[in-house]
Scaffold this motif. Structure first.
Motif, PDB file in Angstrom:
ATOM      1  N   ARG A 136     -43.069 -54.789 -69.627  1.00  0.00           N
ATOM      2  CA  ARG A 136     -43.382 -56.049 -70.313  1.00  0.00           C
ATOM      3  C   ARG A 136     -44.885 -56.298 -70.442  1.00  0.00           C
ATOM      4  NH1 ARG A 136     -38.616 -60.393 -68.790  1.00  0.00           N
ATOM      5  NH2 ARG A 136     -36.887 -58.899 -68.939  1.00  0.00           N
ATOM      6  N   ILE A 137     -45.670 -55.623 -69.628  1.00  0.00           N
ATOM      7  CA  ILE A 137     -47.126 -55.841 -69.713  1.00  0.00           C
ATOM      8  C   ILE A 137     -47.873 -54.579 -70.129  1.00  0.00           C
ATOM      9  CG2 ILE A 137     -47.100 -57.760 -68.091  1.00  0.00           C
ATOM     10  CD1 ILE A 137     -48.365 -54.407 -66.880  1.00  0.00           C
ATOM     11  N   ALA A 138     -47.139 -53.515 -70.412  1.00  0.00           N
ATOM     12  CA  ALA A 138     -47.772 -52.212 -70.671  1.00  0.00           C
ATOM     13  C   ALA A 138     -48.701 -52.256 -71.885  1.00  0.00           C
ATOM     14  CB  ALA A 138     -46.705 -51.135 -70.858  1.00  0.00           C
ATOM     15  N   THR A 139     -48.288 -52.925 -72.956  1.00  0.00           N
ATOM     16  CA  THR A 139     -49.138 -52.946 -74.143  1.00  0.00           C
ATOM     17  C   THR A 139     -50.396 -53.777 -73.928  1.00  0.00           C
ATOM     18  OG1 THR A 139     -47.840 -54.795 -75.030  1.00  0.00           O
ATOM     19  CG2 THR A 139     -47.209 -52.567 -75.718  1.00  0.00           C
ATOM     20  N   ARG A 140     -50.334 -54.771 -73.037  1.00  0.00           N
ATOM     21  CA  ARG A 140     -51.507 -55.608 -72.757  1.00  0.00           C
ATOM     22  C   ARG A 140     -52.536 -54.874 -71.918  1.00  0.00           C
ATOM     23  NH1 ARG A 140     -48.513 -60.599 -70.154  1.00  0.00           N
ATOM     24  NH2 ARG A 140     -50.661 -61.221 -69.604  1.00  0.00           N
ATOM     25  N   PHE A 141     -52.082 -53.881 -71.155  1.00  0.00           N
ATOM     26  CA  PHE A 141     -52.980 -53.148 -70.251  1.00  0.00           C
ATOM     27  C   PHE A 141     -52.768 -51.647 -70.472  1.00  0.00           C
ATOM     28  CE2 PHE A 141     -52.084 -57.260 -68.368  1.00  0.00           C
ATOM     29  CZ  PHE A 141     -53.347 -57.724 -68.038  1.00  0.00           C
ATOM     30  N   PRO A 142     -53.303 -51.120 -71.555  1.00  0.00           N
ATOM     31  CA  PRO A 142     -53.033 -49.718 -71.900  1.00  0.00           C
ATOM     32  C   PRO A 142     -53.555 -48.712 -70.879  1.00  0.00           C
ATOM     33  CG  PRO A 142     -54.748 -50.649 -73.298  1.00  0.00           C
ATOM     34  CD  PRO A 142     -54.158 -51.789 -72.544  1.00  0.00           C
ATOM     35  N   GLU A 143     -54.470 -49.133 -69.994  1.00  0.00           N
ATOM     36  CA  GLU A 143     -54.987 -48.205 -68.976  1.00  0.00           C
ATOM     37  C   GLU A 143     -54.105 -48.158 -67.732  1.00  0.00           C
ATOM     38  OE1 GLU A 143     -56.082 -52.081 -67.312  1.00  0.00           O
ATOM     39  OE2 GLU A 143     -55.903 -51.246 -69.329  1.00  0.00           O
ATOM     40  N   ALA A 144     -53.145 -49.072 -67.633  1.00  0.00           N
ATOM     41  CA  ALA A 144     -52.325 -49.168 -66.417  1.00  0.00           C
ATOM     42  C   ALA A 144     -51.371 -47.986 -66.301  1.00  0.00           C
ATOM     43  CB  ALA A 144     -51.552 -50.475 -66.415  1.00  0.00           C
ATOM     44  N   ARG A 145     -51.160 -47.547 -65.058  1.00  0.00           N
ATOM     45  CA  ARG A 145     -50.229 -46.460 -64.747  1.00  0.00           C
ATOM     46  C   ARG A 145     -49.369 -46.882 -63.557  1.00  0.00           C
ATOM     47  NH1 ARG A 145     -52.247 -45.446 -68.803  1.00  0.00           N
ATOM     48  NH2 ARG A 145     -53.153 -43.520 -69.611  1.00  0.00           N
ATOM     49  N   LEU A 146     -48.141 -46.363 -63.508  1.00  0.00           N
ATOM     50  CA  LEU A 146     -47.223 -46.677 -62.416  1.00  0.00           C
ATOM     51  C   LEU A 146     -46.726 -45.384 -61.793  1.00  0.00           C
ATOM     52  CD1 LEU A 146     -45.478 -48.608 -60.723  1.00  0.00           C
ATOM     53  CD2 LEU A 146     -43.855 -48.710 -62.637  1.00  0.00           C
ATOM     54  N   ASP A 147     -47.027 -45.186 -60.507  1.00  0.00           N
ATOM     55  CA  ASP A 147     -46.588 -43.998 -59.767  1.00  0.00           C
ATOM     56  C   ASP A 147     -45.417 -44.351 -58.864  1.00  0.00           C
ATOM     57  OD1 ASP A 147     -48.564 -41.747 -60.299  1.00  0.00           O
ATOM     58  OD2 ASP A 147     -49.940 -43.373 -59.774  1.00  0.00           O
ATOM     59  N   PHE A 148     -44.420 -43.455 -58.824  1.00  0.00           N
ATOM     60  CA  PHE A 148     -43.277 -43.607 -57.932  1.00  0.00           C
ATOM     61  C   PHE A 148     -43.244 -42.427 -56.954  1.00  0.00           C
ATOM     62  CE2 PHE A 148     -41.883 -46.340 -61.348  1.00  0.00           C
ATOM     63  CZ  PHE A 148     -41.184 -47.350 -60.694  1.00  0.00           C
ATOM     64  N   VAL A 149     -43.173 -42.735 -55.671  1.00  0.00           N
ATOM     65  CA  VAL A 149     -42.991 -41.696 -54.650  1.00  0.00           C
ATOM     66  C   VAL A 149     -41.663 -41.983 -53.961  1.00  0.00           C
ATOM     67  CG1 VAL A 149     -43.890 -40.606 -52.576  1.00  0.00           C
ATOM     68  CG2 VAL A 149     -45.481 -41.489 -54.313  1.00  0.00           C
ATOM     69  N   GLY A 150     -40.739 -41.053 -54.055  1.00  0.00           N
ATOM     70  CA  GLY A 150     -39.416 -41.235 -53.472  1.00  0.00           C
ATOM     71  C   GLY A 150     -38.357 -40.655 -54.388  1.00  0.00           C
ATOM     72  N   ASP A 151     -37.121 -40.750 -53.947  1.00  0.00           N
ATOM     73  CA  ASP A 151     -36.007 -40.210 -54.718  1.00  0.00           C
ATOM     74  C   ASP A 151     -34.743 -40.944 -54.281  1.00  0.00           C
ATOM     75  OD1 ASP A 151     -34.488 -38.674 -56.427  1.00  0.00           O
ATOM     76  OD2 ASP A 151     -35.307 -36.765 -55.735  1.00  0.00           O
ATOM     77  N   GLY A 152     -33.665 -40.660 -54.971  1.00  0.00           N
ATOM     78  CA  GLY A 152     -32.418 -41.307 -54.607  1.00  0.00           C
ATOM     79  C   GLY A 152     -31.493 -41.443 -55.798  1.00  0.00           C
TER      80      GLY A 152
END
Length: 390
Positions: free
Chosen positions: A217-233
């Motif tokens: 929902r905020i990705a287009t407002r902050f084009p430099e933002a990145r989201l990392d996920f560590v884990g599995d399931g």
């Protein structure tokens, strides 16, 4: 001499159990487990194969699990007699006088062996054992027996302690002791601009897909933002599909299960820590996630939910931002606020690290556990949430 009893000692997400083994009574500890893998890393005497695998284990899980629960709740008061004899002999051979049993379900299994050996029993509650199992009559019955015979029940949060008190655990036996982290291992982050981080299992109560929805929902407002996920399931496939659907494949990275050292490195570069914990459909809830404390130790502001013990660590507006469970829009706005005001995010992160140093280090946990396990039976228990107020 202290015995630490756990089904496993090598589960990636159970770093807190290994911390208990290393820190509670160095040089005066023995271990009891079902699976010996990983137990030899500590250099302590080990009794493994307890409890032995059930004869029902070869059946389909939909049959084996209910049948085993009925057997344990109505017929068998603990581990089988031959296993019990082995445990009692092991206790006596090593002059064990107190046992810390990880998870209430395991505590219920070992209660009678501890009584026979004259060993003081302290069962450590964590999450699902305190929130899912009490919904089942079979296990409420077993827990009542455990509460009656245990010398103490240790919980990671006041929230969990209150839940157990409501189902019959005497308040005088409850000890609140959050898990701790090592501030030497989780040092202040470099805060790479726009880096958001999630660390945990991909399960319903941690709801990684809701964090992705908020980020979208905020990705287009902050084009430099990145989201990392560590884990599995089990929710990994759903999360990857959602990322493709939202056209975020170049901005959301799934790293899978990784080592503690890898997590430390990720926190050294992140700017914001994310966790949208919710109450799962089966009632499963968090205790107090260690990953949140590790993030705070890394001076990361935490965006999370008002869920279980999380508000006992994260001070809304001071060390992070809390939203209601399932409030995706609220979490998205929290992301936006911190991304737009990096100085605010840094100030919250610094305040979070100070809070960890004051209340949530491994030294605090060690001292809490040592104190709780040495209390006389009739003494007033320590409530370690005292002094943790905002």
């Amino acid at each position: 001499m202290i015995a630490v009893i756990s089904q496993f000692f090598n589960t990636p997400s159970e770093t807190f159990i290994r911390d208990h083994v290393r820190g509670l009574a160095p040089g005066r500890t023995v271990l009891i487990c079902q699976n010996p893998d990983g137990a030899d890393q500590f250099g302590y005497p080990v009794l493994s194969g307890i409890p032995r695998p059930s004869r029902l284990s070869g059946l389909p899980s939909r049959i084996a699990i209910p049948a085993r629960q009925c057997w344990l709740a109505y017929v068998r008061e603990g581990i089988c007699r031959s296993d019990e004899d082995r445990v009692v002999e092991f206790f006596r051979a090593h002059k064990v006088d107190a046992a810390l049993v990880e998870y209430l379900t395991m505590g219920a299994l070992f209660a009678r062996a501890c009584r026979r050996a004259g060993v003081r029993l302290y069962a450590h509650a964590h999450g699902a054992d305190s929130t899912v199992m009490p919904r089942k009559y079979l296990w409420r019955r077993r827990y009542r027996h455990l509460f009656a015979s245990a010398d103490g029940i240790i919980t990671p949060s006041r929230f969990i302690a209150d839940r157990l008190n409501q189902i019959g655990c005497p308040n005088e036996k409850l000890h609140v002791s959050p898990c701790g982290v090592s501030p030497e291992r989780f040092t202040p982050s470099q805060r790479e601009s726009g880096r958001l981080l999630f660390v945990g299992r991909f399960v319903e109560k941690k709801s990684p897909h809701l964090a992705i929805e908020a980020f979208a929902r905020i990705a287009t407002r902050f084009p430099e933002a990145r989201l990392d996920f560590v884990g599995d399931g089990p929710l990994m496939a759903r999360c990857k599909a959602l990322v493709r659907q939202e056209n975020l494949s170049d901005r959301v990275v799934f790293h899978g299960y990784r080592s503690t050292e890898f997590v430390q490195g990720m926190m050294q570069n992140a700017a914001i820590f994310v966790q949208h914990s919710v109450t799962a459909s089966n009632g499963d809830m968090e205790g107090l996630p260690v990953s949140i404390l590790e993030a705070m130790a890394s001076a990361l502001p935490v965006v999370a939910t008002r869920h279980s013990g999380i508000p006992e660590a994260v001070v809304d507006g001071e060390t992070g931002i809390l939203v209601d469970e399932q409030d995706i829009e609220g979490m998205a706005e929290a992301f936006a606020n911190l991304l737009a005001e990096p100085h605010l995010a840094a100030a919250m992160g610094d305040a979070g690290r100070l809070r960890v140093l004051d209340h949530f280090t491994q030294r605090h946990t060690r001292d809490r556990l040592r104190h709780a396990m040495m209390l006389p039976a009739m003494a007033r228990p320590l409530d370690f949430t005292e002094g943790l107020g905002q």
